[in-house]
Scaffold this motif. Structure first.
Motif, PDB file in Angstrom:
ATOM      1  N   PHE A  34     -34.761 -37.021 -34.837  1.00 43.43           N
ATOM      2  CA  PHE A  34     -34.462 -35.616 -35.067  1.00 43.43           C
ATOM      3  C   PHE A  34     -33.006 -35.444 -35.523  1.00 43.43           C
ATOM      4  O   PHE A  34     -32.101 -36.038 -34.931  1.00 43.43           O
ATOM      5  N   PRO A  35     -32.765 -34.632 -36.554  1.00 45.33           N
ATOM      6  CA  PRO A  35     -31.381 -34.427 -37.014  1.00 45.33           C
ATOM      7  C   PRO A  35     -30.607 -33.521 -36.049  1.00 45.33           C
ATOM      8  O   PRO A  35     -31.168 -32.606 -35.449  1.00 45.33           O
ATOM      9  N   TYR A  36     -29.304 -33.803 -35.893  1.00 47.29           N
ATOM     10  CA  TYR A  36     -28.415 -32.970 -35.066  1.00 47.29           C
ATOM     11  C   TYR A  36     -27.077 -32.897 -35.769  1.00 47.29           C
ATOM     12  O   TYR A  36     -26.408 -33.915 -35.970  1.00 47.29           O
ATOM     13  N   THR A  37     -26.669 -31.690 -36.165  1.00 42.95           N
ATOM     14  CA  THR A  37     -25.470 -31.552 -36.989  1.00 42.95           C
ATOM     15  C   THR A  37     -24.384 -30.701 -36.358  1.00 42.95           C
ATOM     16  O   THR A  37     -23.351 -30.462 -36.991  1.00 42.95           O
ATOM     17  N   ASN A  38     -24.575 -30.230 -35.122  1.00 47.23           N
ATOM     18  CA  ASN A  38     -23.557 -29.384 -34.481  1.00 47.23           C
ATOM     19  C   ASN A  38     -22.401 -30.265 -33.988  1.00 47.23           C
ATOM     20  O   ASN A  38     -22.597 -31.151 -33.152  1.00 47.23           O
ATOM     21  N   ARG A  39     -21.208 -30.009 -34.480  1.00 47.18           N
ATOM     22  CA  ARG A  39     -20.047 -30.853 -34.169  1.00 47.18           C
ATOM     23  C   ARG A  39     -19.490 -30.601 -32.768  1.00 47.18           C
ATOM     24  O   ARG A  39     -18.783 -31.448 -32.222  1.00 47.18           O
ATOM     25  N   GLY A  83     -21.435 -29.785 -30.062  1.00 46.71           N
ATOM     26  CA  GLY A  83     -22.406 -30.101 -29.029  1.00 46.71           C
ATOM     27  C   GLY A  83     -22.695 -31.577 -28.911  1.00 46.71           C
ATOM     28  O   GLY A  83     -21.938 -32.430 -29.383  1.00 46.71           O
ATOM     29  N   HIS A  84     -23.813 -31.885 -28.256  1.00 45.08           N
ATOM     30  CA  HIS A  84     -24.230 -33.268 -28.057  1.00 45.08           C
ATOM     31  C   HIS A  84     -25.725 -33.344 -28.312  1.00 45.08           C
ATOM     32  O   HIS A  84     -26.480 -32.469 -27.889  1.00 45.08           O
ATOM     33  N   ARG A  85     -26.155 -34.417 -28.964  1.00 49.34           N
ATOM     34  CA  ARG A  85     -27.553 -34.499 -29.360  1.00 49.34           C
ATOM     35  C   ARG A  85     -28.505 -34.670 -28.175  1.00 49.34           C
ATOM     36  O   ARG A  85     -29.731 -34.627 -28.340  1.00 49.34           O
ATOM     37  N   SER A  86     -27.987 -34.836 -26.953  1.00 49.65           N
ATOM     38  CA  SER A  86     -28.858 -34.847 -25.775  1.00 49.65           C
ATOM     39  C   SER A  86     -29.599 -33.519 -25.629  1.00 49.65           C
ATOM     40  O   SER A  86     -30.610 -33.439 -24.935  1.00 49.65           O
ATOM     41  N   ALA A  87     -29.076 -32.474 -26.297  1.00 51.80           N
ATOM     42  CA  ALA A  87     -29.743 -31.171 -26.264  1.00 51.80           C
ATOM     43  C   ALA A  87     -31.171 -31.273 -26.797  1.00 51.80           C
ATOM     44  O   ALA A  87     -32.054 -30.533 -26.349  1.00 51.80           O
ATOM     45  N   GLY A  89     -28.650 -27.470 -36.582  1.00 51.13           N
ATOM     46  CA  GLY A  89     -27.301 -26.972 -36.348  1.00 51.13           C
ATOM     47  C   GLY A  89     -27.095 -26.244 -35.041  1.00 51.13           C
ATOM     48  O   GLY A  89     -25.956 -25.878 -34.709  1.00 51.13           O
ATOM     49  N   LEU A  90     -28.149 -26.024 -34.281  1.00 52.62           N
ATOM     50  CA  LEU A  90     -27.991 -25.313 -33.006  1.00 52.62           C
ATOM     51  C   LEU A  90     -27.262 -26.186 -31.989  1.00 52.62           C
ATOM     52  O   LEU A  90     -27.299 -27.411 -32.044  1.00 52.62           O
ATOM     53  N   TYR A  91     -26.627 -25.532 -31.030  1.00 50.15           N
ATOM     54  CA  TYR A  91     -25.762 -26.222 -30.071  1.00 50.15           C
ATOM     55  C   TYR A  91     -26.548 -26.934 -28.971  1.00 50.15           C
ATOM     56  O   TYR A  91     -26.418 -28.119 -28.756  1.00 50.15           O
ATOM     57  N   GLY A  92     -27.364 -26.162 -28.237  1.00 49.76           N
ATOM     58  CA  GLY A  92     -27.956 -26.693 -27.018  1.00 49.76           C
ATOM     59  C   GLY A  92     -29.469 -26.743 -27.029  1.00 49.76           C
ATOM     60  O   GLY A  92     -30.129 -26.506 -28.039  1.00 49.76           O
ATOM     61  N   SER A  93     -29.997 -27.052 -25.841  1.00 51.27           N
ATOM     62  CA  SER A  93     -31.455 -27.134 -25.692  1.00 51.27           C
ATOM     63  C   SER A  93     -32.071 -25.753 -25.540  1.00 51.27           C
ATOM     64  O   SER A  93     -33.173 -25.494 -26.047  1.00 51.27           O
ATOM     65  N   ASP A  94     -31.362 -24.842 -24.851  1.00 50.34           N
ATOM     66  CA  ASP A  94     -31.952 -23.525 -24.593  1.00 50.34           C
ATOM     67  C   ASP A  94     -32.023 -22.665 -25.837  1.00 50.34           C
ATOM     68  O   ASP A  94     -32.951 -21.873 -25.999  1.00 50.34           O
ATOM     69  N   ASP A  95     -31.040 -22.799 -26.776  1.00 51.06           N
ATOM     70  CA  ASP A  95     -31.162 -22.024 -28.015  1.00 51.06           C
ATOM     71  C   ASP A  95     -32.243 -22.609 -28.931  1.00 51.06           C
ATOM     72  O   ASP A  95     -32.888 -21.886 -29.691  1.00 51.06           O
TER      73      ASP A  95
END
Length: 479
Positions: free
Chosen positions: A130-135, A137-141, A238-244
């Motif tokens: 899965f892509p994660y681009t938020n600088r 945050g952390h991809r553990s989200a 690009g979202l920050y966390g797991s809840d968003d």
């Protein structure tokens, strides 16, 4: 059309139109007679009243809801291997082996000590695709956002709700049941609450349930979510966390957030006295962020403080930290009770409208002294030397079999108070407050209302006696 209507109005009446009122008169008369009878004898209405009898006791009210029990709820806890040794102590406070169901999801294997009362531990599936681009945050989200779907695949039987939380989220499990029992678990429900920080809600969303405070998703909605969640996650790198991410997928499923104010993210720093002592009139469901706030009880460590708070749930979990307001008129004191937590005595008469707002004993998530940064009304901490509250924290709670009452002992928190020139008596001579209360398991089956509070007479020097409970008929907070 306008000219035609205008010309019609000036036409001379014909013989039929002239006699029409006389022809209709008998029918009009019959209609009026029938209507008058309807006013006296309305159809399909019985003489039995449906108004609430003010003399009904708590036990007289019919039970409502969907018969949801603790066994129908699966708790899904997101944990980190780096923080495991300290955070697991919070889970132990509320987890009940043999009663609570669910599991913990970690990022990697850890050493587990024998005989620890903890849920089963699972390792989250690989999310590197899965892509994660938020600088920031952390991809553990991403792995955390998939925990609910992974929990569904465990195949737990007879589950109605999945409740998500962090490893430092503490649940009042009885109140989790109370809140979820209001909703039909066969429908699509996404239940939780926003942040205490207005800025956080602006940056993320007021429509998002914050994961640290915990949120609940009904079983059929989790099934629907699991079918599309991986595709959904890929659309929001690009979202920050797991809840968003969770809220983004809920938006695609057309499911809004059902807000329950008892879920607490606790996006604040400092002393929670002001926040907890003016809790909304709703069950306390969860608390979070214990590592960044002061210990709830001065002089105790954080985990010890939370454990001490939860001890009162043995006697009346539904009333935990619920606010009651009363006055000692003779001594001109305002008394605030946060049951199972603290009692405050303030010199002077403060209106209920004022003291039901949390006092700002805390600072907001961005550590800016700005009262507009909160998502709720607050009041400033008083600077008047005479109105600094005298605080009494709960020492012990027990049930008196003879009196059939819960007895709470609250001891004064010793701290320096500024000199006061008022002639009103000072509460400094009070060292103990005794709060008497009857258990009220059905309080949340009635319309939301604060308990009433009464100051009782006392012949013992230094001890104040209070009673809190269901308000009587025509009982009002007034001086």
């Amino acid at each position: 059309m306008t000219s035609s209507s205008s010309s019609t109005q000036h036409r001379p009446p014909t013989a039929i139109t002239a006699t029409l009122p006389f022809l209709l008169f008998p029918f009009i008369l019959l209609y009026l007679i029938y209507s008058s009878k309807l006013l006296i004898y309305p159809p399909h209405v019985t003489t039995k009243t449906t108004c609430q009898d003010p003399n009904l006791t708590a036990n007289d009210h019919p039970k409502t809801g969907y018969d949801t029990e603790l066994k129908h709820i699966a708790f899904c806890i997101a944990a980190s291997s780096k923080l495991w040794e300290s955070r697991k102590e919070y889970i132990k406070l509320w987890w009940r082996p043999g009663e609570t169901r669910g599991a913990i999801w970690l990022d990697k294997q850890i050493k587990i000590k024998k005989n620890e009362t903890l849920p089963h531990i699972h390792i989250s599936q690989d999310t590197s695709r899965f892509p994660y681009t938020n600088r920031q945050g952390h991809r553990s989200a991403i792995r955390i956002s998939r925990i609910v779907s992974e929990a569904l695949r465990l195949g737990l039987e007879d589950v109605r709700w999945f409740v998500m939380g962090d490893d430092d989220t503490v649940f009042v499990v009885e109140n989790v049941v109370r809140v979820l029992n209001k909703y039909n678990h066969d429908q699509f429900y996404y239940v939780g609450s926003s942040s205490e920080s207005h800025y956080q809600n602006i940056f993320f969303s007021y429509s998002m349930a914050y994961g640290g405070g915990g949120f609940a998703i009904s079983y059929p909605l989790v099934k629907e979510l699991s079918e599309m969640q991986d595709r959904c996650i890929k659309r929001y790198p690009g979202l920050y966390g797991s809840d968003d991410r969770m809220q983004a997928c809920m938006a695609e499923l057309n499911v809004p957030l059902t807000k329950e104010l008892g879920f607490h993210q606790n996006d604040v720093y400092g002393n929670l006295l002001g926040l907890l002592s003016a809790h909304p009139v709703t069950p306390l469901v969860s608390l979070h962020h214990f590592d960044v706030i002061d210990p709830i009880f001065p002089g105790k460590k954080r985990v010890e403080s939370v454990k001490h708070l939860l001890e009162s749930t043995k006697y009346d979990s539904g009333s935990l930290i619920q606010q009651s307001i009363c006055y000692d008129v003779g001594r001109e004191w305002t008394v605030l009770v946060s049951w199972g937590f603290a009692v405050q005595i303030v010199r002077g008469i403060l209106s209920p409208r004022e003291v039901e707002m949390p006092s700002r004993t805390f600072v907001n998530w961005y550590k800016v002294v700005d009262f507009t940064a909160y998502a709720f009304n607050t009041r400033p901490v008083t600077t008047h030397p005479c109105q600094k509250p005298f605080v009494f924290y709960v020492n012990s709670t027990r049930y008196d079999e003879v009196r059939r009452e819960i007895i709470g002992i609250y001891s004064v928190h010793r701290e320096r108070h500024p000199s006061c020139r008022w002639r009103a008596e000072s509460p400094e001579k009070i060292h103990t407050v005794v709060v008497l209360k009857q258990e009220d398991p059905d309080r949340w089956l009635r319309a939301p209302r604060k308990d009433c509070c009464r100051v009782l007479s006392s012949k013992k020097e230094g001890i104040m006696y209070l009673w809190v409970g269901h308000c009587g008929e025509n009982e009002v907070i007034e001086v």
